[in-house]
Design an enzyme around this catalytic site. Structure first.
Site, PDB file in Angstrom:
ATOM      1  N   TYR A 143       0.811  -1.215   0.000  1.00 37.67           N
ATOM      2  CA  TYR A 143       0.000   0.000   0.000  1.00 37.67           C
ATOM      3  C   TYR A 143       0.847   1.269   0.000  1.00 37.67           C
ATOM      4  CZ  TYR A 143      -4.054  -2.936   1.121  1.00 37.67           C
ATOM      5  OH  TYR A 143      -5.049  -3.882   1.104  1.00 37.67           O
ATOM      6  N   LYS A 194       3.471 -15.296   2.186  1.00 37.61           N
ATOM      7  CA  LYS A 194       3.540 -16.199   1.028  1.00 37.61           C
ATOM      8  C   LYS A 194       5.013 -16.461   0.715  1.00 37.61           C
ATOM      9  CE  LYS A 194       0.854 -17.522  -1.681  1.00 37.61           C
ATOM     10  NZ  LYS A 194       0.304 -18.897  -1.852  1.00 37.61           N
ATOM     11  N   ASP A 227      -2.953 -17.978   1.826  1.00 37.09           N
ATOM     12  CA  ASP A 227      -4.122 -18.639   1.252  1.00 37.09           C
ATOM     13  C   ASP A 227      -4.602 -19.773   2.142  1.00 37.09           C
ATOM     14  OD1 ASP A 227      -1.738 -19.931   0.677  1.00 37.09           O
ATOM     15  OD2 ASP A 227      -2.281 -20.481  -1.370  1.00 37.09           O
ATOM     16  N   ASP A 251      -5.316  -6.971   5.715  1.00 31.10           N
ATOM     17  CA  ASP A 251      -6.538  -6.335   5.246  1.00 31.10           C
ATOM     18  C   ASP A 251      -7.565  -7.396   4.865  1.00 31.10           C
ATOM     19  OD1 ASP A 251      -8.391  -4.525   4.341  1.00 31.10           O
ATOM     20  OD2 ASP A 251      -7.120  -3.624   2.816  1.00 31.10           O
ATOM     21  N   ASP A 255     -10.932  -8.972   7.475  1.00 29.99           N
ATOM     22  CA  ASP A 255     -12.322  -8.879   7.035  1.00 29.99           C
ATOM     23  C   ASP A 255     -12.967 -10.258   6.985  1.00 29.99           C
ATOM     24  OD1 ASP A 255     -12.202  -6.162   6.846  1.00 29.99           O
ATOM     25  OD2 ASP A 255     -12.829  -6.047   4.757  1.00 29.99           O
TER      26      ASP A 255
END
Length: 370
Positions: A143, A194, A227, A251, A255
């Site tokens: 970001y 990852k 994942d 992020d 959620d």
């Protein structure tokens, strides 16, 4: 009487002002009943600031935030400001606050209250007793990384790009927050990245592992690909205690975890900076739900996440554990009494609006403090 504690309140847009009004009532109650007084100031932020000042957040508002002991934030954004361009997005306000206050550790709890087990889309035996803390790095990563932009290639195609980048110190400081929190909980940290396909992910894993060996060998550390973590949060969420991860993955995963609880309208968050030599620590607290422009002004928004964000503020910025717990218990008791806003309705419960939910919290506070 405790010393004044300086709060900056930034209600923002959409349902932000509505749910923040209920927090102000809790603050007033504390002034009257709990012998804790607050020096409160308000300002515009996001779309509200664009309408008032012509910018998502002014330099003067930023200075207020730097001077405050803590910032309580509502929500920003809405269709009204969507066509103003990338640099005039209402969300620029929260990004600037995080960056200039160096709020690098975002704490997002995912807790299932017993009265709301049926509100989750997962089976009750999967989410009962769920209590996860996700620690998301919030001032680095993709970001904020450079280079970034959109360019035209020699063949006429356009290409958009962002850069995932982290330094050793950026990873260590957020991981350190996770380890320290774990020591006060179930003493388990899962670091998520990852590492199998990203150099930055491999570096993240190596850095967290080295910090763990040096400073936190007493805490149980595991690693998981992002994942797989998403899948495991749905499959068996109670395996987690504290999850530490990057800006992007945090992020997404926070959620996802929030919906295990039944509603975005239920969950608070804290974003913390480093402890300064003076002992002060910049901090911002906000619900993780958005501005919900579709229901703004209708008096139906759920104020519980905003109220619980204030409880987190009391705990992490002011060390007022008893007062934070009092507010959290009042919120749970309201739910036990069968009161629900539209987003958490279930059979056999009574639907109420924002104001009635706030009044019910105050009544429970009166009972608990009697």
């Amino acid at each position: 009487m405790a010393a004044n504690k300086k709060l900056l309140i930034l209600p923002g847009d959409g349902i932000g002002p509505e749910v923040m009004r209920e927090v102000r009532r809790v603050i007033d109650w504390m002034d009257r009943r709990r012998l804790v007084t607050f020096e409160v100031s308000d300002d515009h932020v996001g779309g509200s600031a664009i309408d008032t000042y012509g910018t998502p957040i002014t330099d003067a508002t930023m200075q207020k935030a730097k001077d405050a002991d803590a910032v309580l934030f509502g929500s920003v954004g809405g269709p009204k400001w969507e066509k103003l361009g990338f640099d005039m997005r209402p969300e620029i306000a929260i990004l600037r606050l995080r960056k200039e206050l160096d709020l690098f550790a975002n704490l997002r709890p995912a807790t299932v209250f017993d009265p709301l087990i049926d509100a989750s889309t997962l089976k009750a035996d999967v989410v009962r007793g769920l209590d996860i803390m996700i620690v998301r790095e919030s001032t680095g990563g993709i970001y904020f990384g450079e280079p970034r932009g959109v360019e035209t290639l020699p063949d006429g195609q356009r290409r958009g790009y962002d850069t995932e980048t982290y330094t050793t110190s950026e990873i260590e400081r957020v991981a350190r927050v996770g380890f320290e929190l774990a020591r006060k909980r179930q003493n388990r940290v899962c670091s998520v990245e990852k590492a199998n396909v990203m150099q930055s992910g491999l570096f993240w894993r190596q850095t967290v592992t080295a910090l763990h060996q040096r400073e936190f060998p007493d805490v149980e550390l595991s690693h998981m690909y992002a994942d797989n973590c998403a899948m495991q949060l749905v499959r068996n969420p109670r395996q987690f205690d504290v999850i530490v991860t990057s800006n992007l993955f945090g992020d997404l995963l926070s959620d996802l975890a929030s919906m295990l609880t039944g509603s975005l309208g239920m969950l608070p968050s804290a974003t913390l900076g480093a402890v300064q030599p003076s002992g002060k620590r910049h901090a911002l607290y906000e619900p993780i739900h958005g501005s919900a422009p579709d229901i703004a002004g209708k008096g139906v928004a759920n104020p519980l996440a905003q109220v619980l964000s204030f409880a987190m503020l009391l705990r992490y910025s002011f060390g007022l554990e008893e007062d934070a717990g009092l507010i959290e218990t009042a919120c749970v008791n309201v739910l036990k009494n069968g009161l629900r806003t539209a987003d958490i309705m279930s059979p056999g419960t009574a639907r109420v609006g924002t104001t009635v939910m706030g009044e019910s919290i105050l009544r429970e506070l009166d009972k608990l403090a009697a």
